[in-house]
Motif scaffolding. Sequence first.
Motif, PDB file in Angstrom:
ATOM      1  N   UNK A 270     -35.750  12.191  43.572  1.00 56.35           N
ATOM      2  CA  UNK A 270     -35.362  13.202  42.491  1.00 56.35           C
ATOM      3  C   UNK A 270     -33.897  13.986  43.091  1.00 56.35           C
ATOM      4  N   UNK A 271     -34.007  14.342  44.118  1.00 56.50           N
ATOM      5  CA  UNK A 271     -32.738  14.924  44.849  1.00 56.50           C
ATOM      6  C   UNK A 271     -31.584  13.716  44.672  1.00 56.50           C
ATOM      7  N   UNK A 272     -32.025  12.650  44.897  1.00 57.97           N
ATOM      8  CA  UNK A 272     -31.021  11.445  45.000  1.00 57.97           C
ATOM      9  C   UNK A 272     -30.467  11.036  43.353  1.00 57.97           C
ATOM     10  N   UNK A 273     -31.408  11.225  42.284  1.00 53.31           N
ATOM     11  CA  UNK A 273     -31.013  11.127  40.866  1.00 53.31           C
ATOM     12  C   UNK A 273     -30.226  12.460  40.553  1.00 53.31           C
ATOM     13  N   UNK A 274     -30.670  13.477  40.853  1.00 55.16           N
ATOM     14  CA  UNK A 274     -29.550  14.540  40.604  1.00 55.16           C
ATOM     15  C   UNK A 274     -28.325  14.512  41.119  1.00 55.16           C
ATOM     16  N   UNK A 275     -28.101  14.100  42.337  1.00 58.73           N
ATOM     17  CA  UNK A 275     -26.594  14.126  43.135  1.00 58.73           C
ATOM     18  C   UNK A 275     -26.035  12.913  42.597  1.00 58.73           C
ATOM     19  N   UNK A 276     -26.436  11.591  42.407  1.00 54.77           N
ATOM     20  CA  UNK A 276     -25.950  10.472  41.941  1.00 54.77           C
ATOM     21  C   UNK A 276     -25.966  10.278  40.567  1.00 54.77           C
ATOM     22  N   UNK A 277     -26.681  10.773  39.767  1.00 57.20           N
ATOM     23  CA  UNK A 277     -26.823  10.413  38.237  1.00 57.20           C
ATOM     24  C   UNK A 277     -26.397  11.230  37.160  1.00 57.20           C
ATOM     25  N   UNK A 278     -26.918  12.622  37.175  1.00 58.76           N
ATOM     26  CA  UNK A 278     -26.630  13.758  36.228  1.00 58.76           C
ATOM     27  C   UNK A 278     -26.125  14.995  36.886  1.00 58.76           C
ATOM     28  N   UNK A 279     -25.882  15.179  38.124  1.00 60.56           N
ATOM     29  CA  UNK A 279     -25.292  16.474  38.461  1.00 60.56           C
ATOM     30  C   UNK A 279     -23.800  16.703  38.031  1.00 60.56           C
ATOM     31  N   UNK A 280     -23.196  16.092  37.773  1.00 57.08           N
ATOM     32  CA  UNK A 280     -21.619  16.312  37.118  1.00 57.08           C
ATOM     33  C   UNK A 280     -21.494  16.212  35.608  1.00 57.08           C
ATOM     34  N   UNK A 281     -22.709  15.844  35.100  1.00 62.58           N
ATOM     35  CA  UNK A 281     -22.662  15.866  33.548  1.00 62.58           C
ATOM     36  C   UNK A 281     -23.668  16.573  32.596  1.00 62.58           C
ATOM     37  N   UNK A 282     -24.440  17.423  33.319  1.00 63.07           N
ATOM     38  CA  UNK A 282     -25.517  17.872  32.675  1.00 63.07           C
ATOM     39  C   UNK A 282     -25.357  19.462  32.874  1.00 63.07           C
ATOM     40  N   UNK A 283     -25.650  20.217  31.656  1.00 59.65           N
ATOM     41  CA  UNK A 283     -25.403  21.630  31.866  1.00 59.65           C
ATOM     42  C   UNK A 283     -26.675  22.224  31.368  1.00 59.65           C
ATOM     43  N   UNK A 284     -26.917  23.644  31.176  1.00 63.44           N
ATOM     44  CA  UNK A 284     -28.147  24.103  30.756  1.00 63.44           C
ATOM     45  C   UNK A 284     -27.717  25.269  29.981  1.00 63.44           C
ATOM     46  N   UNK A 285     -28.393  25.755  29.123  1.00 58.51           N
ATOM     47  CA  UNK A 285     -27.964  27.196  28.218  1.00 58.51           C
ATOM     48  C   UNK A 285     -29.289  27.913  27.675  1.00 58.51           C
ATOM     49  N   UNK A 286     -29.396  28.978  27.864  1.00 52.63           N
ATOM     50  CA  UNK A 286     -30.273  29.877  27.613  1.00 52.63           C
ATOM     51  C   UNK A 286     -29.884  30.761  26.149  1.00 52.63           C
ATOM     52  N   UNK A 287     -30.435  30.621  25.079  1.00 49.79           N
ATOM     53  CA  UNK A 287     -29.741  31.332  24.030  1.00 49.79           C
ATOM     54  C   UNK A 287     -31.002  32.413  23.599  1.00 49.79           C
ATOM     55  N   UNK A 288     -30.511  33.448  23.121  1.00 48.09           N
ATOM     56  CA  UNK A 288     -31.475  34.591  22.611  1.00 48.09           C
ATOM     57  C   UNK A 288     -31.122  34.264  20.896  1.00 48.09           C
ATOM     58  N   UNK A 289     -32.149  34.156  20.254  1.00 44.83           N
ATOM     59  CA  UNK A 289     -31.999  33.747  18.665  1.00 44.83           C
ATOM     60  C   UNK A 289     -32.884  34.578  17.748  1.00 44.83           C
ATOM     61  N   UNK A 290     -32.162  35.082  16.725  1.00 45.95           N
ATOM     62  CA  UNK A 290     -32.804  35.704  15.641  1.00 45.95           C
ATOM     63  C   UNK A 290     -33.032  34.575  14.407  1.00 45.95           C
ATOM     64  N   UNK A 291     -33.969  34.707  13.573  1.00 44.90           N
ATOM     65  CA  UNK A 291     -33.965  34.064  12.528  1.00 44.90           C
ATOM     66  C   UNK A 291     -32.794  34.586  11.511  1.00 44.90           C
ATOM     67  N   UNK A 292     -32.132  33.663  11.060  1.00 47.19           N
ATOM     68  CA  UNK A 292     -30.900  33.994  10.263  1.00 47.19           C
ATOM     69  C   UNK A 292     -31.566  34.943   8.703  1.00 47.19           C
ATOM     70  N   UNK A 293     -32.835  34.681   8.339  1.00 49.68           N
ATOM     71  CA  UNK A 293     -33.246  35.462   7.182  1.00 49.68           C
ATOM     72  C   UNK A 293     -34.613  35.527   7.655  1.00 49.68           C
ATOM     73  N   UNK A 294     -35.354  36.887   7.526  1.00 48.14           N
ATOM     74  CA  UNK A 294     -36.927  36.981   7.702  1.00 48.14           C
ATOM     75  C   UNK A 294     -37.718  36.528   6.533  1.00 48.14           C
TER      76      UNK A 294
END
Length: 194
Positions: free
Chosen positions: A170-194
């Motif tokens: 898994x460490x090798x996969x991270x370093x060699x395959x996806x480290x430089x291309x993958x990102x992560x976002x956390x969003x706080x969401x509300x329903x646009x209409x309830x």
Amino acid sequence: MRALVMRPHLHAEGVDISEEALAQAGRAANHLGVRERLVLHQQEAAEFVSSASFDLVISVGATHAFGGLLPTLAAARKHLAPGGRVLIGEGFWDRDPSREAVEMLGDFTDLATTVDRVVADGWTPVDGHVSTRRELDDYEWACWGSLASWALDHPADPDSAQVLETADTRRSEWLRVYRDTWGFVCLILRRTSD
């Protein structure tokens, strides 16, 4: 659990398929003195049903449990009280990924398209955080390093060699395959209409 400690009026429910993860959560809740306000369920998250509705539904890094981002939001919608919020964490491609990275992590989109999909599904982002490369690196080092440390600390355990091999892979996969291309976002969401 920090929120439970800081706000004695809160109650929470947690869902996981891992008996060990739930046991660890229970021990942590006991240690913090909030166990009586935390209900834990061992089951598939997609099958969870509650008679209660929630002011906050959290799914960070677990959209795979529901079959993707939009199915996760559909499940969250069923559990959310009017005016409630969803905290969702999802991966995205920060740069064009290799075919190997897509096969490994999934068919994510870029950040803007990810947010567009959320908005088109009836949600309004009211806050968010894009993990920095350092935060992602810290996560990966901790994740695979903790597995490797366990294996090295338990050489007589019959699973030790397999755990060490998994950590190395898994460490090798991270370093060699996806480290430089993958990102992560956390969003706080509300329903646009309830």
